[in-house]
Design a protein around this motif. Structure first.
Motif, PDB file in Angstrom:
ATOM      1  N   TYR A  51       0.570  -1.118   0.364  1.00 57.12           N
ATOM      2  CA  TYR A  51       0.319   0.441  -0.277  1.00 57.12           C
ATOM      3  C   TYR A  51       0.974   1.384  -0.035  1.00 57.12           C
ATOM      4  CZ  TYR A  51      -3.702  -3.380   1.317  1.00 57.12           C
ATOM      5  OH  TYR A  51      -4.691  -4.364   1.394  1.00 57.12           O
ATOM      6  N   HIS A  52       2.154   1.453  -0.379  1.00 54.57           N
ATOM      7  CA  HIS A  52       2.932   2.552  -0.562  1.00 54.57           C
ATOM      8  C   HIS A  52       2.523   3.560  -1.579  1.00 54.57           C
ATOM      9  CE1 HIS A  52       6.313   5.366   0.485  1.00 54.57           C
ATOM     10  NE2 HIS A  52       6.088   4.762   1.192  1.00 54.57           N
ATOM     11  N   PRO A  53       2.446   4.289  -1.084  1.00 54.65           N
ATOM     12  CA  PRO A  53       1.991   5.174  -1.858  1.00 54.65           C
ATOM     13  C   PRO A  53       2.605   5.362  -3.685  1.00 54.65           C
ATOM     14  CG  PRO A  53       2.081   6.489  -0.577  1.00 54.65           C
ATOM     15  CD  PRO A  53       2.327   5.655   0.420  1.00 54.65           C
ATOM     16  N   ASP A  54       4.164   5.759  -3.289  1.00 54.70           N
ATOM     17  CA  ASP A  54       4.903   5.962  -3.566  1.00 54.70           C
ATOM     18  C   ASP A  54       5.488   5.013  -4.898  1.00 54.70           C
ATOM     19  OD1 ASP A  54       4.811   8.209  -3.122  1.00 54.70           O
ATOM     20  OD2 ASP A  54       6.509   8.161  -1.557  1.00 54.70           O
ATOM     21  N   ILE A  55       5.337   3.744  -4.197  1.00 54.28           N
ATOM     22  CA  ILE A  55       5.825   2.190  -5.522  1.00 54.28           C
ATOM     23  C   ILE A  55       4.892   1.979  -6.031  1.00 54.28           C
ATOM     24  CG2 ILE A  55       6.056  -0.176  -4.958  1.00 54.28           C
ATOM     25  CD1 ILE A  55       7.690   0.852  -1.841  1.00 54.28           C
ATOM     26  N   ASP A  56       5.167   1.493  -7.383  1.00 52.20           N
ATOM     27  CA  ASP A  56       3.393   1.315  -8.466  1.00 52.20           C
ATOM     28  C   ASP A  56       3.775  -0.550  -8.301  1.00 52.20           C
ATOM     29  OD1 ASP A  56       2.589   3.399  -9.753  1.00 52.20           O
ATOM     30  OD2 ASP A  56       4.747   4.304 -10.228  1.00 52.20           O
ATOM     31  N   HIS A  57       5.339  -1.503  -8.013  1.00 53.57           N
ATOM     32  CA  HIS A  57       5.472  -2.900  -8.544  1.00 53.57           C
ATOM     33  C   HIS A  57       6.326  -2.788  -7.426  1.00 53.57           C
ATOM     34  CE1 HIS A  57       2.579  -2.850 -12.165  1.00 53.57           C
ATOM     35  NE2 HIS A  57       4.219  -1.651 -12.834  1.00 53.57           N
ATOM     36  N   LEU A  58       5.574  -4.123  -6.611  1.00 56.86           N
ATOM     37  CA  LEU A  58       6.646  -4.768  -5.645  1.00 56.86           C
ATOM     38  C   LEU A  58       7.237  -5.986  -6.379  1.00 56.86           C
ATOM     39  CD1 LEU A  58       7.689  -3.916  -1.871  1.00 56.86           C
ATOM     40  CD2 LEU A  58       5.803  -4.845  -2.013  1.00 56.86           C
ATOM     41  N   LEU A  59       8.695  -5.801  -6.135  1.00 54.69           N
ATOM     42  CA  LEU A  59       9.736  -7.364  -6.646  1.00 54.69           C
ATOM     43  C   LEU A  59      10.158  -7.541  -4.506  1.00 54.69           C
ATOM     44  CD1 LEU A  59       9.771  -8.580  -9.568  1.00 54.69           C
ATOM     45  CD2 LEU A  59      11.483  -6.878  -9.665  1.00 54.69           C
ATOM     46  N   ALA A  60      10.343  -9.193  -5.285  1.00 57.72           N
ATOM     47  CA  ALA A  60      10.457  -9.442  -4.061  1.00 57.72           C
ATOM     48  C   ALA A  60      10.842 -11.208  -4.856  1.00 57.72           C
ATOM     49  CB  ALA A  60       9.256 -10.053  -3.048  1.00 57.72           C
ATOM     50  N   ILE A  61      12.442 -11.098  -3.784  1.00 57.38           N
ATOM     51  CA  ILE A  61      12.908 -12.472  -4.148  1.00 57.38           C
ATOM     52  C   ILE A  61      13.033 -12.820  -2.789  1.00 57.38           C
ATOM     53  CG2 ILE A  61      14.252 -11.191  -6.244  1.00 57.38           C
ATOM     54  CD1 ILE A  61      16.598 -10.929  -4.274  1.00 57.38           C
ATOM     55  N   ASN A  62      13.838 -14.245  -2.780  1.00 56.14           N
ATOM     56  CA  ASN A  62      14.011 -15.031  -1.726  1.00 56.14           C
ATOM     57  C   ASN A  62      15.393 -15.045  -1.177  1.00 56.14           C
ATOM     58  OD1 ASN A  62      14.950 -17.851  -0.399  1.00 56.14           O
ATOM     59  ND2 ASN A  62      12.603 -17.940  -0.194  1.00 56.14           N
ATOM     60  N   ASN A  63      15.262 -14.974   0.025  1.00 61.02           N
ATOM     61  CA  ASN A  63      17.152 -14.782   0.080  1.00 61.02           C
ATOM     62  C   ASN A  63      18.189 -15.423   0.554  1.00 61.02           C
ATOM     63  OD1 ASN A  63      18.981 -12.823   2.115  1.00 61.02           O
ATOM     64  ND2 ASN A  63      18.762 -14.719   3.793  1.00 61.02           N
ATOM     65  N   ASN A  64      17.738 -17.191  -0.257  1.00 66.52           N
ATOM     66  CA  ASN A  64      18.292 -18.233  -0.664  1.00 66.52           C
ATOM     67  C   ASN A  64      18.538 -18.660  -1.976  1.00 66.52           C
ATOM     68  OD1 ASN A  64      18.557 -18.543   2.696  1.00 66.52           O
ATOM     69  ND2 ASN A  64      16.651 -19.686   2.919  1.00 66.52           N
ATOM     70  N   MET A  65      17.755 -17.386  -2.925  1.00 70.69           N
ATOM     71  CA  MET A  65      18.450 -17.875  -4.363  1.00 70.69           C
ATOM     72  C   MET A  65      20.204 -18.471  -4.877  1.00 70.69           C
ATOM     73  SD  MET A  65      16.882 -14.333  -5.898  1.00 70.69           S
ATOM     74  CE  MET A  65      16.759 -14.919  -7.440  1.00 70.69           C
ATOM     75  N   THR A  66      19.721 -19.407  -5.175  1.00 65.99           N
ATOM     76  CA  THR A  66      21.229 -19.736  -5.810  1.00 65.99           C
ATOM     77  C   THR A  66      22.498 -18.962  -6.510  1.00 65.99           C
ATOM     78  OG1 THR A  66      20.345 -20.405  -8.152  1.00 65.99           O
ATOM     79  CG2 THR A  66      20.647 -21.880  -5.546  1.00 65.99           C
ATOM     80  N   ILE A  67      23.620 -19.635  -6.932  1.00 64.45           N
ATOM     81  CA  ILE A  67      23.982 -17.857  -7.921  1.00 64.45           C
ATOM     82  C   ILE A  67      23.534 -18.447  -9.266  1.00 64.45           C
ATOM     83  CG2 ILE A  67      26.124 -17.754  -9.235  1.00 64.45           C
ATOM     84  CD1 ILE A  67      26.175 -16.690  -6.375  1.00 64.45           C
ATOM     85  N   LYS A  68      22.711 -19.226  -9.560  1.00 63.00           N
ATOM     86  CA  LYS A  68      21.932 -19.472 -11.423  1.00 63.00           C
ATOM     87  C   LYS A  68      20.607 -18.637 -11.543  1.00 63.00           C
ATOM     88  CE  LYS A  68      20.295 -22.301 -14.165  1.00 63.00           C
ATOM     89  NZ  LYS A  68      19.309 -21.563 -14.798  1.00 63.00           N
TER      90      LYS A  68
END
Length: 333
Positions: A51-68
């Motif tokens: 709901y942040h008014p200054d953000i149009d898209h929220l992109l989230a990634i997992n903390n345990n992503m592999t290098i690939k």
């Protein structure tokens, strides 16, 4: 015109730093009011920015992503054709995501050398006006150069439904109004005030007190076992539910931890108890009715986040803070 500009802002962690990043976010939105702004963070913190008014898209990634996986995600960022990237983290991961990108980028430069000199030699070369929000702004490029504008405050947003739902939940617990929130936990034990002091403090507060924290915050159960008047909700609420409770509170008390910064971003005054961290490490309050409770001791700050064990015979920075130091900062009923 910036109608078709696409902007990416990167800040992965943690709660407090993401909250502080909403200050430069506001400046970026002011500079590009019609742009599409995407904020990239870790999935475990992404709900903070809903709901942040200054953000149009929220992109989230997992903390345990592999290098690939990181490399494949970097390709996705390149394909997204952002016009500007603001890297407010400057970590190995954020550098990998922007590697070989032709997009104009502005990257946070952390004062690592100044901090090392401060931690190990106790020489402070920081400007007296230093703050983390100001530091973020100094690396935003031309939109902040040659400006005398004040640094914006942080900002989080809750829906009316979330606020009312939290209020109804509190009523079911017998809490009607004028309650305070206690957040005694922290990622590192060195940042936590003494249990017995919290118990004595609670004995002097007539308002109802709700205690928030994670399930790993042992200090919460220790306090609750000695003070039966406190309502211990540590490990019970989600992040958004905790924000809803904070939004209904009169005042927030606790450690240098993310939820204290979040409270200020919701417009709530706080009493932040500081030990091994200081404003040079990002531990400071922003609102005029908030208070940093700290002692001027030669050995502090001793680390960026309070993770290093105290090397003195006792932790003077915390043990020197007395109950009345905190009590005097609280707007009692």
């Amino acid at each position: 015109m910036d109608f078709h500009k696409k902007i990416l802002i990167i800040r992965f962690s943690s709660i407090g730093d993401i909250v502080l990043a909403t200050s430069p976010l506001k400046t970026i939105r002011k500079a590009y009011p019609n742009a599409t702004i995407t904020f990239l963070t870790l999935d475990k913190f992404s709900s903070l920015l809903e709901y942040h008014p200054d953000i149009d898209h929220l992109l989230a990634i997992n903390n345990n992503m592999t290098i690939k996986e990181i490399w494949d995600f970097r390709k996705y960022i390149v394909r997204s054709n952002y016009d500007i990237i603001y890297d407010l983290h400057n970590s190995l991961r954020s550098n990998l995501f922007t590697l070989w990108s032709s997009t104009p980028s502005f990257q946070l430069k952390k004062p690592r050398i100044k901090r090392a000199i401060l931690f190990y030699f106790h020489k402070n070369y920081f400007d007296t006006s230093f703050s983390t929000t100001k530091m973020y702004h100094e690396h935003l490029g031309p939109i902040w150069r040659n400006t005398n504008s004040p640094v914006p405050l942080t900002n989080l947003r809750l829906s009316e439904y979330e606020i009312n739902k939290a209020k109804s939940y509190l009523i079911s617990k017998g809490v009607l109004s004028d309650f305070m929130v206690l957040i005694p936990g922290a990622a590192w034990k060195q940042k936590q005030w003494i249990v017995k002091n919290y118990v004595k403090l609670l004995g002097k507060i007539n308002n109802p007190v709700i205690m928030l924290g994670s399930s790993s915050d042992k200090i919460c159960s220790d306090i609750a076992s000695l003070c039966h008047s406190v309502i211990n909700l540590s490990g019970v609420t989600s992040l958004r539910q905790a924000l809803g409770i904070i939004a209904n509170a009169k005042h927030i008390i606790g450690s240098d931890t993310g939820l204290l910064h979040a409270a200020e971003a919701l417009g709530k005054s706080v009493s932040m108890i500081l030990g091994p961290t200081t404003k040079e490490t990002g531990a400071n309050v922003l609102l005029p009715d908030s208070h940093s409770i700290e002692k001027d001791i030669w050995c502090r700050p001793c680390s960026q986040n309070g993770s290093l064990p105290c090397y003195r015979k006792k932790q003077y920075c915390m043990e020197s803070i007395e109950i009345n130091d905190v009590l005097d900062s609280i707007p009692l009923a």
